[in-house]
Each structure stands twice: as structure tokens, then as C-alpha cells.
Design a protein around this motif. Structure first.
Motif, PDB file in Angstrom:
ATOM      1  N   ALA A 250     -16.551  -1.708  -2.181  1.00  0.00           N
ATOM      2  CA  ALA A 250     -15.396  -1.710  -3.082  1.00  0.00           C
ATOM      3  C   ALA A 250     -15.206  -0.350  -3.744  1.00  0.00           C
ATOM      4  O   ALA A 250     -14.086   0.174  -3.813  1.00  0.00           O
ATOM      5  CB  ALA A 250     -15.566  -2.800  -4.135  1.00  0.00           C
ATOM      6  N   ILE A 251     -16.309   0.250  -4.236  1.00  0.00           N
ATOM      7  CA  ILE A 251     -16.208   1.555  -4.895  1.00  0.00           C
ATOM      8  C   ILE A 251     -15.768   2.623  -3.902  1.00  0.00           C
ATOM      9  O   ILE A 251     -14.893   3.449  -4.187  1.00  0.00           O
ATOM     10  CB  ILE A 251     -17.558   1.923  -5.535  1.00  0.00           C
ATOM     11  N   GLY A 252     -16.375   2.622  -2.708  1.00  0.00           N
ATOM     12  CA  GLY A 252     -15.973   3.591  -1.695  1.00  0.00           C
ATOM     13  C   GLY A 252     -14.542   3.405  -1.253  1.00  0.00           C
ATOM     14  O   GLY A 252     -13.804   4.381  -1.055  1.00  0.00           O
ATOM     15  N   ALA A 253     -14.105   2.137  -1.096  1.00  0.00           N
ATOM     16  CA  ALA A 253     -12.732   1.875  -0.686  1.00  0.00           C
ATOM     17  C   ALA A 253     -11.748   2.326  -1.755  1.00  0.00           C
ATOM     18  O   ALA A 253     -10.689   2.897  -1.446  1.00  0.00           O
ATOM     19  CB  ALA A 253     -12.554   0.385  -0.389  1.00  0.00           C
ATOM     20  N   ALA A 254     -12.085   2.080  -3.022  1.00  0.00           N
ATOM     21  CA  ALA A 254     -11.185   2.487  -4.105  1.00  0.00           C
ATOM     22  C   ALA A 254     -11.033   4.005  -4.144  1.00  0.00           C
ATOM     23  O   ALA A 254      -9.915   4.529  -4.255  1.00  0.00           O
ATOM     24  CB  ALA A 254     -11.714   1.972  -5.441  1.00  0.00           C
ATOM     25  N   ALA A 255     -12.158   4.733  -4.053  1.00  0.00           N
ATOM     26  CA  ALA A 255     -12.094   6.198  -4.092  1.00  0.00           C
ATOM     27  C   ALA A 255     -11.363   6.747  -2.872  1.00  0.00           C
ATOM     28  O   ALA A 255     -10.512   7.649  -2.979  1.00  0.00           O
ATOM     29  CB  ALA A 255     -13.504   6.771  -4.175  1.00  0.00           C
ATOM     30  N   THR A 256     -11.676   6.202  -1.696  1.00  0.00           N
ATOM     31  CA  THR A 256     -11.033   6.666  -0.474  1.00  0.00           C
ATOM     32  C   THR A 256      -9.534   6.387  -0.506  1.00  0.00           C
ATOM     33  O   THR A 256      -8.715   7.239  -0.129  1.00  0.00           O
ATOM     34  CB  THR A 256     -11.668   5.974   0.745  1.00  0.00           C
TER      35      THR A 256
END
Length: 597
Positions: A250-256
Motif C-alpha cells: 500500500a505504501i509503495g503503491a501510494a508513493a508510486t
């Protein structure tokens, strides 16, 4: 009696920490973004060119009449000239006051001009960002599993460095390399396909790091127990690893997602024939080609809202917060290969090939590179004054940003460390927002702020535009490191009578030193590679990224070939030095403990 609750171990913060945090929050986040929103709500009516010409003609007529008045001595003639001067001046004043002078109107008129093509460009960018976020998760999950758990610790670190270090190459040169790689199929994928692959490559490290940090906190004994009970690898991933990795996804998807929606440089260079296809390039065209700041700022605010709201939505859907990223690691986690035998080695080789491809093509000799590589390219680089001045400007700005961002990031980390509650969450969201905001928004908002303060473009404004996001990255690194500090160590030192200064010197400073070194390197690289923010505030003194962007619009360049090779060599040297230093420190530590390395 002091409780063992975590909040009682929170160090007392001095006024300097809060002062630096306030300067960061107000000066680098609130003030620029507020100025951008205010400008988007202000419709400035431009004076029509015909009226400007008429006013200029009347001003010339007034000056000519005054010259005639001084050359004549006849009182009647002077009275007639006085009358003409008054008529000309009154006419010019009426034109300026009523017939077309610039007037500021506050309201939503600028947003009313956001038409269907602009919204289509926004939705297209959102769809591309979601696709890249999903593909990044799929691509990086097996690699993060290997670096965090499946491989022995040193091999995992080596793989992580090999997967991330190549991204130190200038993003624009990397995008050009992907154009070279995909040239045989360019008729099939088009320039938009090249831009998509280049953005996927550029954003993958964010997903990999987020997954790695979260999976490092998975107790390897759970995997070992599952294997002892005969669970298949697919069952282990489905029941243990994937659920634990969900916050990292979730964190990686949000930043990406956020950084892809706001990406400007790669589409601007690779897909330059379709500037209307994505909202960031549309904003760039409105500001630099049409000089339409009314509509450009309105589009920029829409873009910023889409980035931040999309990020918040992803995190809320998955119920993820900063506690998932900065939770303390599992005690005794050594990365000793709990998932040995579950490492997809062929896939890891393919992923490394994907990661290393732009760097390899950048240094590959002719005929892979269209202009060749060798002596002529090096001489072209050495003789290119504009690239040299851009390099010097980037070095100066990078060092300045690093010097400012590290203290701010450390102050923010100390202010947030072991603090919970709504206030801490809001402060963290405020400080980290520049890291997720589009670079063009940071540059445009800083340009507006500088204009109101009477400052023109140049290195000082570039430093201001970049520092907010770079300080946020440094803060994240410091918070990750602080999460690994056992609060019992600080408490024991205080129980033994250690002062705050002594605890800082003997415990906090040594513990944070590795993070400070990494944060300094990351800060310099982020500033050195930045194009999107710098493009709006750089002025006549260009940075290297802005010079490279201008050159790439005109096709291949031997000087850029040599520059890419130099950057790749620097990346290899820095990675080798870091790994060598890390191994040396491990040997020293093992020698002190009397254990093998």
C-alpha cells in the motif's frame, strides 16, 4: 515512578528542533502551496495588445508635446500645448483605468476554464499511474522477498544495492536509453509506450524499498515453522508473507502512484509530440509556451489534489499509516535465509537485467548507442561549456540542499519519534507531502512565492523548491533508523544519571550516523537529478538536469553519451565504496564480539 510505556521514553525536545520543524512546515510547505492556491483563485486580466499600443502612443505624444512646450516662448502656443498634454494624459489614464488594464478578480473563473481535454489528460495520467503502481508491486514483490528474507543477509543487501543503485543515473538519460532499447518495436509501442516503460523503471525502487522495510519485520520463525509443517511455498506466501507485506504494498503503491501522476521530465522528453496527453506536460506548455498562468496554476492545483487525494485513498483503503513503516524490527532477525530454496533465481536475473538495462546501454559502445562512445564523446563533453555550467550549478545546489535538508529532516524525525495521536499524524502528513507532490507543483509554487518576495529565478529559489521534498526523504530515513533504537538503552542511561547531552552524544549520534550518511547521499542525488521543480525556478543559471532536458529535445549528443558514462562510473564507485565500508565495519564488529563475519 516512570512507566515503561513507550511515550515515557520519548526524549525531551529542545526549542531548536521545534524551530527547525516550524521553519520547514511553514516556509517550505504551507507558504508556497498557499501561494499557489491563491494564485489559482486569482484571474489576472491581461491588457489587450491594441490598448497597450495606444497607451504607449499617447505616452510618446505627451513627451513630444512637452518638448514642443519647452522650445516655444509664445504664451498662447504654450497654453494650447498644455491643453493637448492634458487631453493625451486623460485619454491614457482612462484606457489604463477602464479599457483594459490588468485587473485581479478573485473567484473560480480559472477553474471554470478547465475543459474536457484537460480532464481527459488527468484521467489518462491517473490510469497510467495506477497501472504502473500495480505492475511495480508485481515486479518487486519477489525481489523484496529475496532481499528481506529468502537470502542470507549480506547477499540480500548486495541484491538490494544492485537493484537500486542504477537508478542514480539521470532519469532523462535513462529515458533516452529506453528509447534506444525499444527502438526496434517503436512502431508497435509508440513514444507513449517508451514513456510508460521508463516511468515503470524509474518508480520501481520506491515499491522495492517499501516492501523490503515491511518484510524485514516478518519473524522468520513463522516461515520456518510453516515449512517444517510441510506447507508449500505458494501456501506460505498466500497465508504468511503476502498478508504481512500488504502495508508495504500500500505504501509503495501510494508513493508510486503520486510520483507517476505528477511526472513531467520523462513524458516531456520521450513523448514530446503529445504534450496535451498528460496534465503535467499541459501545465508546462501553458506556463512556458502560452504564458497562461491563470489556467496553468488552476491545472497545477487540480493535479496536486489528484495526487494527494489518490495517495490518501490508497492508504485509507488498506488501513495503512506511518506505524507500519516505522515499526521496530523483529528481535533477532538476521536475514539468515529463512526462505532458502524459495528464491526465484531466474526471475531475479530478469529483474536485474531490467534494472541495469539503461545503465548498460548508456555506456555500451557503438553501434548500440546512436552516436558512439569513446574519445570524441569525451572531448565533446569536456568542451561543452553549457553542460559544464549546468554541472557546476547542480553541484552547488545539491550541496546546499543537502546541508539544509539534513538538519530539517533530523529535526522532523526527532519531533515525531515515538509520538502518536492525531497531531503527530497531521504533522507527519504535512512534512511528507512535498515528497508526494508533483515536482512541477513545488517549482511553480516556489516561483510564485519568489515573485511576491521580489526574487527572480536562480539557485536560491531552486534550493527552496527542492529542500521540502528532500528533507522529507531524509526524515523517513532517520525515522526508520530511530525505530531500531531500543528505548530501554536510553532509559538505562538516564537511570544511571546521564544527561540529555550525554545520551545524544553517546547513544543517539552513533546510532543515527549510518542513517545520516545514507540520507546525505540520497539528498544530494535527489537534488542533483531533479528537473521538474528546478525547471520553473532555475532562471538563466541552468542546472544539469534542465540542460540535459533541453539537449535531448534535439536528438542524440556525443556529450550526453559521455555524461551518462561518467554518471554510471560514479554510481559503481559509490556503491563499491559503501559495500566495502560496510564489510569492514562488520569485520571490526565481529572481531570485537569474537564471532565470524
Amino acid at each position: 515512578m516512570m512507566s515503561d510505556a513507550p511515550h515515557h521514553h520519548r526524549p525531551r525536545l529542545g526549542p531548536v528542533v521545534w524551530l527547525l520543524t516550524a521553519v520547514w512546515a511553514i516556509g517550505l510547505v504551507i507558504a508556497p502551496l498557499t501561494g499557489l492556491v491563491a494564485r489559482s483563485l486569482t484571474s489576472v486580466e491581461a491588457t489587450p495588445i491594441e490598448i497597450r499600443d495606444e497607451i504607449a502612443h499617447l505616452a510618446g505624444a505627451v513627451e513630444a508635446a512637452r518638448d514642443q512646450w519647452e522650445r516655444t516662448v509664445d504664451p498662447e502656443r504654450r497654453a494650447e500645448i498644455d491643453r493637448r498634454i492634458r487631453l493625451f494624459a486623460d485619454r491614457a489614464r482612462r484606457l489604463a483605468d477602464h479599457d483594459g488594464a490588468p485587473r485581479d478578480t478573485v473567484g473560480f473563473a480559472n477553474f471554470a476554464r478547465v475543459d474536457a481535454p484537460a480532464m481527459a489528460a488527468l484521467w489518462r495520467g491517473l490510469a497510467i499511474a495506477m497501472a504502473i503502481a500495480a505492475l511495480s508491486a508485481i515486479l518487486c514483490y519477489p525481489v523484496a522477498w529475496a532481499t528481506a528474507l529468502a537470502l542470507p543477509r549480506e547477499r540480500g543487501i548486495l541484491l538490494l544495492v544492485a537493484a537500486i543503485a542504477p537508478h542514480g543515473l539521470d532519469a532523462l538519460l535513462g529515458a533516452r536509453a529506453w528509447g534506444t532499447i525499444l527502438a526496434p518495436v517503436i512502431d508497435l509501442v509508440g513514444t507513449s509506450g517508451v514513456a510508460f516503460v521508463a516511468l515503470l523503471h524509474a518508480q520501481s525502487p520506491l515499491m522495492l524499498l517499501a516492501l523490503h522495510l515491511v518484510l524485514r519485520r516478518l519473524d522468520p520463525r513463522l516461515i520456518e515453522a510453516a515449512r517444517d509443517l510441510g506447507a508449500a511455498p505458494s501456501r506460505i506466501h498466500a497465508s504468511i508473507v503476502a498478508p504481512h507485506a500488504l502495508p508495504g504494498l500500500a505504501i509503495g503503491a501510494a508513493a508510486t502512484f503520486a510520483l507517476t501522476v505528477g511526472a513531467l521530465a520523462t513524458p516531456l522528453v520521450v513523448d514530446r509530440d503529445r504534450l496535451d496527453a498528460r496534465l503535467p506536460t499541459l501545465v508546462w506548455r501553458q506556463i512556458f509556451r502560452s504564458d497562461d498562468w491563470n489556467l496553468g496554476t488552476a491545472h497545477a492545483v487540480v493535479l496536486l489534489a489528484a495526487c494527494l487525494l489518490g495517495t490518501i485513498a490508497v492508504l485509507r483503503i488498506f488501513g495503512v499509516g506511518r506505524r507500519h513503516l516505522f515499526a521496530p524490527p523483529v528481535a533477532g532477525h538476521s536475514g539468515s535465509g529463512a526462505g532458502a530454496g524459495m528464491v526465484p533465481k531466474p526471475y531475479l536475473a530478469l529483474f536485474l537485467a531490467f534494472t541495469l538495462a539503461p545503465a548498460v546501454v548508456t555506456v555500451a559502445p557503438f553501434p548500440v548507442s546512436p552516436t558512439g562512445f569513446g574519445g570524441p564523446a569525451v572531448m565533446a563533453l569536456l568542451g561543452d561549456d553549457r553542460l559544464g555550467r549546468g554541472l557546476l550549478g547542480s553541484l552547488v545546489v545539491g550541496l546546499a540542499v543537502t546541508a539544509v535538508a539534513l538538519p530539517l529532516g533530523l529535526a522532523g524525525a526527532l519531533a515525531l519519534h515515538r509520538r502518536e495521536g492525531r497531531g503527530a499524524t497531521l504533522l507527519f502528513a504535512l512534512l511528507v507531502s512535498p515528497l508526494l507532490a508533483p515536482g512541477l507543483v513545488l517549482g511553480l509554487s516556489t516561483s510564485i512565492l519568489g515573485h511576491r518576495l521580489g526574487l527572480t529565478g536562480g539557485p536560491p529559489l531552486v534550493v527552496v523548491a527542492e529542500t521540502g521534498a528532500v528533507a522529507a526523504a531524509a526524515m523517513v530515513l532517520f525515522l526508520v533508523r530511530l525505530a531500531r533504537l531500543d528505548p530501554a538503552v536510553e532509559q538505562a542511561a538516564r537511570d544511571l544519571g546521564a544527561s540529555r547531552g550525554l545520551v545524544l552524544r553517546r547513544i543517539l549520534a552513533p546510532h543515527l550516523a549510518p542513517a545520516a550518511a545514507v540520507a546525505g547521499l540520497v539528498a544530494f542525488v535527489l537534488s542533483f537529478r531533479d528537473h521538474d521543480a528546478a525547471a520553473f525556478v532555475v532562471g538563466a543559471q541552468r542546472t544539469l538536469a534542465t540542460v540535459v532536458a533541453e539537449r535531448l529535445r534535439f536528438g542524440p549528443s556525443p556529450a550526453l553519451d559521455a555524461l551518462g558514462a561518467v554518471e554510471v562510473a560514479a554510481i559503481v564507485a559509490v556503491a563499491a565504496l559503501w559495500l566495502g565500508q560496510r564489510r569492514r565495519l562488520r569485520r571490526i564488529d565481529a572481531h570485537r564480539r569474537g564471532s565470524p563475519v
